[in-house]
Design an enzyme around this catalytic site. Structure first.
Site: not given
Ligand code: GLN
Length: 193
Positions: A176, A79, A174
């Site tokens: 995890e 992410c 994710h």
């Molecule tokens: N929206 C977040 C970002 O731009 C990422 C979100 C996440 O890691 N769950 O860093």
């Protein structure tokens, strides 16, 4: 014993450390150069990519991490971690920096407000058995990939949410947080060896 670092300035560090211990490797929170230099691979967690980049700068780790990734350190981003690995980002904040290394274009917060978070079952190249339950939390999407990057998972509409290139694995979701350890296992097995 294999030591896998988790960049520990912000984000879901604890969840990654727990998943690493499930797959039988030593998880090491990384906040210093000495810790970075002591690991066989590095995880960039989910969280807020802008904050993680800024704190890495403030604590003097930005360039060492960028250089280590370029030099071949096995690195896995989830992410926000995927955003930090992208050579190019869309919808970043003014001046947002990334470590880079993945020849992809990643759009931040690609699912808008209505569907900020959802779970979906996905097939993942290289992972056998039941589909993965993937949690997307204000997730980015991989909008395009260069020739040397390989897509590993897509949403039903065809959008790419997991990619690998050389020493780098990056995913939009994710594992995890859904008790899914097979992506970490794949990272340890195929990238660290
Ligand atoms: N929206 C977040 C970002 O731009 C990422 C979100 C996440 O890691 N769950 O860093």
């Amino acid at each position: 014993m294999t030591r896998v670092g988790v960049l520990a300035f912000q984000g879901d560090v604890r969840e990654h450390l727990a998943t690493l211990s499930e797959v039988g490797v030593t998880g090491v929170p990384v906040k210093t150069l000495a810790e970075l230099q002591s690991v066989d691979g590095l995880i960039l967690p989910g969280g807020e990519s802008t904050t993680i980049a800024k704190l890495s700068r403030i604590f003097g780790l930005f360039d060492p991490i960028k250089d280590a990734i370029a030099a071949g350190l096995p690195t896995f981003g989830t992410c926000a971690g995927l955003i930090l690995l992208a050579d190019k980002i869309l919808d970043g904040i003014e001046g947002q920096e990334t470590f880079g290394g993945l020849d992809v274009v990643v759009r931040r917060n690609a699912f808008g407000h209505q569907t900020e978070s959802f779970e979906i079952d996905l097939e993942f190249r290289g992972i056998e058995g039941a589909p993965l339950t993937a949690a997307f939390i204000r997730a980015p999407i991989i909008e395009s990939l260069g020739d040397s990057a390989e897509a590993l998972a897509t949403l039903p509409d065809g959008r790419v949410v997991a990619v690998r290139q050389r020493n780098i694995l990056g995913i939009s979701f994710h594992p995890e947080v859904t008790d899914e350890s097979r992506v970490h296992e794949l990272f340890v097995r195929e990238f660290i060896g």
